[in-house]
Design a protein around this motif. Sequence first.
Motif, PDB file in Angstrom:
ATOM      1  N   LEU A  32     -18.073  21.738-149.606  1.00 50.34           N
ATOM      2  CA  LEU A  32     -19.071  22.590-148.983  1.00 50.34           C
ATOM      3  C   LEU A  32     -18.435  23.794-148.297  1.00 50.34           C
ATOM      4  O   LEU A  32     -17.401  23.671-147.653  1.00 50.34           O
ATOM      5  CB  LEU A  32     -19.832  21.782-147.923  1.00 50.34           C
ATOM      6  N   SER A  33     -19.094  24.935-148.407  1.00 45.12           N
ATOM      7  CA  SER A  33     -18.667  26.110-147.665  1.00 45.12           C
ATOM      8  C   SER A  33     -19.288  26.044-146.271  1.00 45.12           C
ATOM      9  O   SER A  33     -20.201  25.262-146.023  1.00 45.12           O
ATOM     10  CB  SER A  33     -19.130  27.376-148.371  1.00 45.12           C
ATOM     11  N   ALA A  34     -18.798  26.891-145.379  1.00 42.87           N
ATOM     12  CA  ALA A  34     -19.345  26.941-144.027  1.00 42.87           C
ATOM     13  C   ALA A  34     -20.843  27.242-144.103  1.00 42.87           C
ATOM     14  O   ALA A  34     -21.654  26.622-143.407  1.00 42.87           O
ATOM     15  CB  ALA A  34     -18.619  28.007-143.222  1.00 42.87           C
ATOM     16  N   GLU A  35     -21.163  28.169-144.969  1.00 41.61           N
ATOM     17  CA  GLU A  35     -22.561  28.548-145.175  1.00 41.61           C
ATOM     18  C   GLU A  35     -23.398  27.343-145.628  1.00 41.61           C
ATOM     19  O   GLU A  35     -24.507  27.140-145.144  1.00 41.61           O
ATOM     20  CB  GLU A  35     -22.610  29.637-146.266  1.00 41.61           C
ATOM     21  N   ASP A  36     -22.866  26.564-146.559  1.00 39.23           N
ATOM     22  CA  ASP A  36     -23.569  25.364-147.033  1.00 39.23           C
ATOM     23  C   ASP A  36     -23.863  24.423-145.878  1.00 39.23           C
ATOM     24  O   ASP A  36     -24.976  23.905-145.753  1.00 39.23           O
ATOM     25  CB  ASP A  36     -22.698  24.598-148.041  1.00 39.23           C
ATOM     26  N   VAL A  37     -22.854  24.186-145.055  1.00 36.59           N
ATOM     27  CA  VAL A  37     -23.015  23.280-143.929  1.00 36.59           C
ATOM     28  C   VAL A  37     -24.075  23.835-142.987  1.00 36.59           C
ATOM     29  O   VAL A  37     -24.960  23.116-142.521  1.00 36.59           O
ATOM     30  CB  VAL A  37     -21.683  23.097-143.173  1.00 36.59           C
ATOM     31  N   TYR A  38     -23.982  25.126-142.756  1.00 33.75           N
ATOM     32  CA  TYR A  38     -24.931  25.798-141.858  1.00 33.75           C
ATOM     33  C   TYR A  38     -26.366  25.612-142.343  1.00 33.75           C
ATOM     34  O   TYR A  38     -27.248  25.185-141.603  1.00 33.75           O
ATOM     35  CB  TYR A  38     -24.576  27.285-141.800  1.00 33.75           C
ATOM     36  N   LYS A  39     -26.577  25.896-143.622  1.00 35.87           N
ATOM     37  CA  LYS A  39     -27.923  25.753-144.185  1.00 35.87           C
ATOM     38  C   LYS A  39     -28.409  24.313-144.107  1.00 35.87           C
ATOM     39  O   LYS A  39     -29.558  24.048-143.778  1.00 35.87           O
ATOM     40  CB  LYS A  39     -27.941  26.211-145.644  1.00 35.87           C
ATOM     41  N   ALA A  40     -27.518  23.394-144.429  1.00 34.10           N
ATOM     42  CA  ALA A  40     -27.888  21.979-144.392  1.00 34.10           C
ATOM     43  C   ALA A  40     -28.328  21.590-142.986  1.00 34.10           C
ATOM     44  O   ALA A  40     -29.301  20.842-142.815  1.00 34.10           O
ATOM     45  CB  ALA A  40     -26.709  21.119-144.842  1.00 34.10           C
ATOM     46  N   MET A  41     -27.650  22.113-141.990  1.00 34.20           N
ATOM     47  CA  MET A  41     -28.004  21.813-140.602  1.00 34.20           C
ATOM     48  C   MET A  41     -29.408  22.312-140.296  1.00 34.20           C
ATOM     49  O   MET A  41     -30.212  21.596-139.701  1.00 34.20           O
ATOM     50  CB  MET A  41     -27.030  22.503-139.638  1.00 34.20           C
ATOM     51  N   LEU A  42     -29.682  23.536-140.697  1.00 35.05           N
ATOM     52  CA  LEU A  42     -30.992  24.103-140.419  1.00 35.05           C
ATOM     53  C   LEU A  42     -32.082  23.298-141.108  1.00 35.05           C
ATOM     54  O   LEU A  42     -33.119  22.996-140.523  1.00 35.05           O
ATOM     55  CB  LEU A  42     -31.036  25.570-140.859  1.00 35.05           C
ATOM     56  N   GLU A  43     -31.807  22.935-142.374  1.00 39.75           N
ATOM     57  CA  GLU A  43     -32.793  22.145-143.117  1.00 39.75           C
ATOM     58  C   GLU A  43     -33.058  20.811-142.442  1.00 39.75           C
ATOM     59  O   GLU A  43     -34.153  20.271-142.507  1.00 39.75           O
ATOM     60  CB  GLU A  43     -32.294  21.904-144.548  1.00 39.75           C
ATOM     61  N   MET A  44     -32.015  20.279-141.827  1.00 37.47           N
ATOM     62  CA  MET A  44     -32.137  19.014-141.093  1.00 37.47           C
ATOM     63  C   MET A  44     -32.903  19.215-139.803  1.00 37.47           C
ATOM     64  O   MET A  44     -33.131  18.277-139.060  1.00 37.47           O
ATOM     65  CB  MET A  44     -30.747  18.543-140.697  1.00 37.47           C
ATOM     66  N   GLY A  45     -33.212  20.484-139.513  1.00 37.18           N
ATOM     67  CA  GLY A  45     -33.936  20.760-138.284  1.00 37.18           C
ATOM     68  C   GLY A  45     -33.043  20.857-137.064  1.00 37.18           C
ATOM     69  O   GLY A  45     -33.506  20.797-135.928  1.00 37.18           O
ATOM     70  N   GLU A  46     -31.727  20.996-137.295  1.00 37.03           N
ATOM     71  CA  GLU A  46     -30.802  21.110-136.158  1.00 37.03           C
ATOM     72  C   GLU A  46     -30.476  22.569-135.888  1.00 37.03           C
ATOM     73  O   GLU A  46     -30.123  23.310-136.792  1.00 37.03           O
ATOM     74  CB  GLU A  46     -29.491  20.379-136.461  1.00 37.03           C
ATOM     75  N   THR A  52     -20.400  28.470-134.800  1.00 37.66           N
ATOM     76  CA  THR A  52     -20.031  27.123-134.387  1.00 37.66           C
ATOM     77  C   THR A  52     -19.581  26.306-135.583  1.00 37.66           C
ATOM     78  O   THR A  52     -18.619  25.548-135.505  1.00 37.66           O
ATOM     79  CB  THR A  52     -21.222  26.439-133.695  1.00 37.66           C
ATOM     80  N   VAL A  53     -20.259  26.482-136.699  1.00 37.18           N
ATOM     81  CA  VAL A  53     -19.862  25.767-137.903  1.00 37.18           C
ATOM     82  C   VAL A  53     -18.415  26.121-138.240  1.00 37.18           C
ATOM     83  O   VAL A  53     -17.591  25.242-138.493  1.00 37.18           O
ATOM     84  CB  VAL A  53     -20.784  26.124-139.086  1.00 37.18           C
ATOM     85  N   TYR A  54     -18.103  27.401-138.217  1.00 35.32           N
ATOM     86  CA  TYR A  54     -16.735  27.819-138.503  1.00 35.32           C
ATOM     87  C   TYR A  54     -15.756  27.218-137.510  1.00 35.32           C
ATOM     88  O   TYR A  54     -14.701  26.712-137.880  1.00 35.32           O
ATOM     89  CB  TYR A  54     -16.626  29.346-138.474  1.00 35.32           C
ATOM     90  N   ARG A  55     -16.118  27.273-136.232  1.00 31.41           N
ATOM     91  CA  ARG A  55     -15.218  26.734-135.213  1.00 31.41           C
ATOM     92  C   ARG A  55     -14.999  25.252-135.424  1.00 31.41           C
ATOM     93  O   ARG A  55     -13.864  24.762-135.411  1.00 31.41           O
ATOM     94  CB  ARG A  55     -15.776  27.004-133.813  1.00 31.41           C
ATOM     95  N   VAL A  56     -16.071  24.534-135.656  1.00 36.53           N
ATOM     96  CA  VAL A  56     -15.982  23.091-135.819  1.00 36.53           C
ATOM     97  C   VAL A  56     -15.142  22.746-137.044  1.00 36.53           C
ATOM     98  O   VAL A  56     -14.248  21.904-136.985  1.00 36.53           O
ATOM     99  CB  VAL A  56     -17.389  22.481-135.913  1.00 36.53           C
ATOM    100  N   LEU A  57     -15.390  23.427-138.141  1.00 38.51           N
ATOM    101  CA  LEU A  57     -14.639  23.118-139.361  1.00 38.51           C
ATOM    102  C   LEU A  57     -13.151  23.425-139.180  1.00 38.51           C
ATOM    103  O   LEU A  57     -12.298  22.673-139.650  1.00 38.51           O
ATOM    104  CB  LEU A  57     -15.208  23.904-140.546  1.00 38.51           C
ATOM    105  N   THR A  58     -12.859  24.503-138.490  1.00 43.42           N
ATOM    106  CA  THR A  58     -11.461  24.858-138.259  1.00 43.42           C
ATOM    107  C   THR A  58     -10.781  23.821-137.369  1.00 43.42           C
ATOM    108  O   THR A  58      -9.644  23.426-137.621  1.00 43.42           O
ATOM    109  CB  THR A  58     -11.373  26.263-137.626  1.00 43.42           C
TER     110      THR A  58
END
Lengths: 138, 138
Positions: A32-46, A52-58
Amino acid sequence: MESQDLRKAGLKVTLPRLKVLEILETADHRHLSAEDVYKAMLEMGEEIGLATVYRVLTQFEGAGLVSRLSIEGGHAVFELEDGSHHDHLLCVRCHRIEEFVDEVIEQRQQVIAAEKGFEMTDHSLYIYGVCKHCQKEK
Amino acid sequence: MESQDLRKAGLKVTLPRLKVLEILETADHRHLSAEDVYKAMLEMGEEIGLATVYRVLTQFEGAGLVSRLSIEGGHAVFELEDGSHHDHLLCVRCHRIEEFVDEVIEQRQQVIAAEKGFEMTDHSLYIYGVCKHCQKEK
DNA sequence: ATGTATGCAAAACATTTGCACCTGG
DNA sequence: CCAGGTGCAAATGTTTTGCATACAT
């Protein structure tokens, strides 16, 4: 319980971090790319910020929880680290990513590094091609 | 005379193009980023825009005159194409780049791609390490 | 409490593109 | 002359950072 993994890494156990881990574990593809994770989070309603996604992944990468693939063409891709080293095959049509391990190649790399007087620290190998699926399609 | 190479590629023989070729041929290292080429041009007293450097290098790549390496960490690096396929060893300390050819690895890649049902189109292999030189220094 | 984490917006990068002007054949 | 090339500035896409606020321990 992955909270332990976070604590061990010296990271506070926060909601965004737990959610990112959860997404990495449950997503349909391992990569997954950072963008993928980001979108998945939004879809999950989070609620989360892309930063933050970038920071967390790093941070996860630093902690050895995920590894970062540097594929050609811009954006990085992350995968959960499972301890087993492997390299990647990438479909140039559908961008599917497959993994493989090859001892012969691993060893040859050591030999080559030694021949050139290098202390090998790492390597990256990507094979690009057209996957089974995409060959049929045309 | 490299004007021929340009003409053959369907590119007009212009000053910027000739100068970029010249820099690629005479630079002390075979591997230059767009920025490197740009700076070298300015030092040579030639006016050029960075955008032009990128355009020229991209056209050269299309024409098979240079190849583009996608190293980890942002910026691309270009080398004159001499027809011989090879892979690269990179020093993580001094960023020296060395080249190597290994038939065993080339063949294994073909085998792996076939096993996974891929039609291999390309591959990229980088070995990272500390070179001879840098090992002494510390 | 208090040191970290987060979100947002702005910055940073490498690279690309739009457009008016210039130039090679 | 005229298609193609160039320079500049602005746009792009990805990733990082500054800072005020919010949260875990």
